[in-house]
Design an enzyme around this catalytic site. Sequence first.
Site, PDB file in Angstrom:
ATOM      1  NE  ARG A  58       7.981  -2.487   6.190  1.00  0.00           N
ATOM      2  CZ  ARG A  58       6.687  -2.189   6.101  1.00  0.00           C
ATOM      3  NH1 ARG A  58       6.257  -1.434   5.099  1.00  0.00           N
ATOM      4  NH2 ARG A  58       5.839  -2.642   6.980  1.00  0.00           N
TER       5      ARG A  58
ATOM      6  CE  LYS B  70      -2.153  -1.171   3.836  1.00  0.00           C
ATOM      7  NZ  LYS B  70      -1.622  -2.507   4.187  1.00  0.00           N
TER       8      LYS B  70
ATOM      9  NE  ARG C 279       2.136  -5.443  10.995  1.00  0.00           N
ATOM     10  CZ  ARG C 279       3.151  -5.035  10.239  1.00  0.00           C
ATOM     11  NH1 ARG C 279       4.366  -5.509  10.456  1.00  0.00           N
ATOM     12  NH2 ARG C 279       2.962  -4.154   9.293  1.00  0.00           N
TER      13      ARG C 279
ATOM     14  NE  ARG D  18       6.602  -0.491  10.336  1.00  0.00           N
ATOM     15  CZ  ARG D  18       5.585  -0.496   9.480  1.00  0.00           C
ATOM     16  NH1 ARG D  18       5.677   0.181   8.349  1.00  0.00           N
ATOM     17  NH2 ARG D  18       4.485  -1.164   9.752  1.00  0.00           N
TER      18      ARG D  18
ATOM     19  NE  ARG E 137      -4.306  -1.736   9.353  1.00  0.00           N
ATOM     20  CZ  ARG E 137      -3.308  -1.119   8.715  1.00  0.00           C
ATOM     21  NH1 ARG E 137      -3.397   0.149   8.382  1.00  0.00           N
ATOM     22  NH2 ARG E 137      -2.217  -1.793   8.399  1.00  0.00           N
TER      23      ARG E 137
HETATM   24  P1  B4P Z   1       4.527  -1.486   2.111  1.00  0.00           P
HETATM   25  O1  B4P Z   1       4.113  -0.786   0.877  1.00  0.00           O
HETATM   26  O2  B4P Z   1       5.355  -0.699   3.045  1.00  0.00           O
HETATM   27  O3  B4P Z   1       3.361  -2.135   2.942  1.00  0.00           O
HETATM   28  P2  B4P Z   1       2.028  -1.595   3.607  1.00  0.00           P
HETATM   29  O4  B4P Z   1       0.958  -2.459   3.007  1.00  0.00           O
HETATM   30  O5  B4P Z   1       1.891  -0.116   3.435  1.00  0.00           O
HETATM   31  O6  B4P Z   1       2.336  -1.874   5.143  1.00  0.00           O
HETATM   32  P3  B4P Z   1       1.710  -1.957   6.605  1.00  0.00           P
HETATM   33  O7  B4P Z   1       0.353  -2.557   6.563  1.00  0.00           O
HETATM   34  O8  B4P Z   1       2.799  -2.662   7.328  1.00  0.00           O
HETATM   35  O9  B4P Z   1       1.676  -0.591   7.261  1.00  0.00           O
HETATM   36  P4  B4P Z   1       0.811   0.427   8.082  1.00  0.00           P
HETATM   37  O10 B4P Z   1       1.796   1.484   8.289  1.00  0.00           O
HETATM   38  O11 B4P Z   1      -0.449   0.766   7.357  1.00  0.00           O
HETATM   39  O12 B4P Z   1       5.318  -2.768   1.616  1.00  0.00           O
HETATM   40  C1  B4P Z   1       5.908  -3.694   2.515  1.00  0.00           C
HETATM   41  C2  B4P Z   1       7.238  -4.193   1.955  1.00  0.00           C
HETATM   42  O13 B4P Z   1       7.049  -4.875   0.710  1.00  0.00           O
HETATM   43  C3  B4P Z   1       8.224  -3.059   1.668  1.00  0.00           C
HETATM   44  O14 B4P Z   1       9.482  -3.449   2.140  1.00  0.00           O
HETATM   45  C4  B4P Z   1       8.222  -2.926   0.162  1.00  0.00           C
HETATM   46  O15 B4P Z   1       9.475  -2.507  -0.354  1.00  0.00           O
HETATM   47  C5  B4P Z   1       7.901  -4.345  -0.298  1.00  0.00           C
HETATM   48  N1  B4P Z   1       7.161  -4.386  -1.558  1.00  0.00           N
HETATM   49  C6  B4P Z   1       6.168  -3.544  -1.944  1.00  0.00           C
HETATM   50  N2  B4P Z   1       5.705  -3.890  -3.173  1.00  0.00           N
HETATM   51  C7  B4P Z   1       6.412  -5.009  -3.563  1.00  0.00           C
HETATM   52  C8  B4P Z   1       6.386  -5.855  -4.724  1.00  0.00           C
HETATM   53  N3  B4P Z   1       5.559  -5.619  -5.756  1.00  0.00           N
HETATM   54  N4  B4P Z   1       7.217  -6.916  -4.759  1.00  0.00           N
HETATM   55  C9  B4P Z   1       8.073  -7.163  -3.726  1.00  0.00           C
HETATM   56  N5  B4P Z   1       8.155  -6.390  -2.607  1.00  0.00           N
HETATM   57  C10 B4P Z   1       7.335  -5.333  -2.526  1.00  0.00           C
HETATM   58  O16 B4P Z   1       0.358  -0.238   9.490  1.00  0.00           O
HETATM   59  C11 B4P Z   1       1.208  -0.462  10.590  1.00  0.00           C
HETATM   60  C12 B4P Z   1       0.430  -0.596  11.912  1.00  0.00           C
HETATM   61  O17 B4P Z   1      -0.184   0.690  12.261  1.00  0.00           O
HETATM   62  C13 B4P Z   1      -0.765  -1.556  11.962  1.00  0.00           C
HETATM   63  O18 B4P Z   1      -0.354  -2.898  12.217  1.00  0.00           O
HETATM   64  C14 B4P Z   1      -1.609  -0.964  13.132  1.00  0.00           C
HETATM   65  O19 B4P Z   1      -1.083  -1.327  14.392  1.00  0.00           O
HETATM   66  C15 B4P Z   1      -1.431   0.539  12.976  1.00  0.00           C
HETATM   67  N6  B4P Z   1      -2.524   1.144  12.178  1.00  0.00           N
HETATM   68  C16 B4P Z   1      -2.361   1.759  10.970  1.00  0.00           C
HETATM   69  N7  B4P Z   1      -3.562   2.183  10.483  1.00  0.00           N
HETATM   70  C17 B4P Z   1      -4.502   1.814  11.408  1.00  0.00           C
HETATM   71  C18 B4P Z   1      -5.922   1.938  11.459  1.00  0.00           C
HETATM   72  N8  B4P Z   1      -6.628   2.511  10.458  1.00  0.00           N
HETATM   73  N9  B4P Z   1      -6.580   1.461  12.546  1.00  0.00           N
HETATM   74  C19 B4P Z   1      -5.897   0.887  13.558  1.00  0.00           C
HETATM   75  N10 B4P Z   1      -4.555   0.723  13.571  1.00  0.00           N
HETATM   76  C20 B4P Z   1      -3.843   1.174  12.504  1.00  0.00           C
END
Ligand code: B4P
Length: 191
Positions: free
Chosen positions: A128, A14, A146, A134, A89
């Site tokens: 990552r 994302k 998660r 993190r 979420r």
């Molecule tokens: P990202 O792009 O970083 O992943 P994400 O889906 O954004 O991450 P996440 O769900 O962890 O984060 P959030 O901050 O929202 O990609 C992950 C990895 O994959 C990276 O290293 C990237 O380089 C790699 N990658 C990407 N695309 C790729 C591809 N095509 N091929 C190979 N590799 C690839 O959430 C973190 C925490 O915050 C939650 O657990 C929760 O505790 C809290 N939180 C956030 N929003 C909340 C909400 N609305 N309600 C309650 N808690 C919340």
Amino acid sequence: MLNLILFGPPGSGKGTQAEKLIEKYGILHISTGDLFRYEMGNNTPLGLEAKSYMAKGELVPDEVTIGMLKNKVNANPHVSGIIFDGFPRTIAQAQALDSFLNEKNTQVTALVALDVPEDELVSRLLNRGKSSGRADDNDEAIIRNRIAVYKSETAQVFDYYSATGKSKLIPGVGSIEDIFSRLVTAIDEAC
Ligand code: B4P
């Protein structure tokens, strides 16, 4: 207004795709995860509260998250659209978002969900974790929690927006460019 929800399990890409989408569409990016990490980095009361949940891979309580999200939207009144990354979420967050946007005479345009198998998610996040610093990326048990929380509390948000034909499932494995093209096609169809 173009109001997009970028959806998918942890590590589905994302944040990665949001960076490219804001460049293409010129809209505001709101990542609730980034907002919490900013607060944590500054040791604010909100950050300290969020930290206790995030470190375990749990969701931060809805009332905290919804209030923070509204403040961020209200601080940017003149944007032409918003990418909501990592929000909503829970169903309660989705309902709160719908009524909040309604009050502003706008609505969610589409929810685009990145579909990635669980083992790929775990390997991306562990990878990552080697450099992100993190706490929630370093431990496989926390990462699995998660993903379990995503299945039990978050996945239903896809069905919630399916009821109004707004949800689209996008294959999230492949090159970042290919996935981006799929997202753009789906978003342009929805506009
Ligand atoms: P990202 O792009 O970083 O992943 P994400 O889906 O954004 O991450 P996440 O769900 O962890 O984060 P959030 O901050 O929202 O990609 C992950 C990895 O994959 C990276 O290293 C990237 O380089 C790699 N990658 C990407 N695309 C790729 C591809 N095509 N091929 C190979 N590799 C690839 O959430 C973190 C925490 O915050 C939650 O657990 C929760 O505790 C809290 N939180 C956030 N929003 C909340 C909400 N609305 N309600 C309650 N808690 C919340």
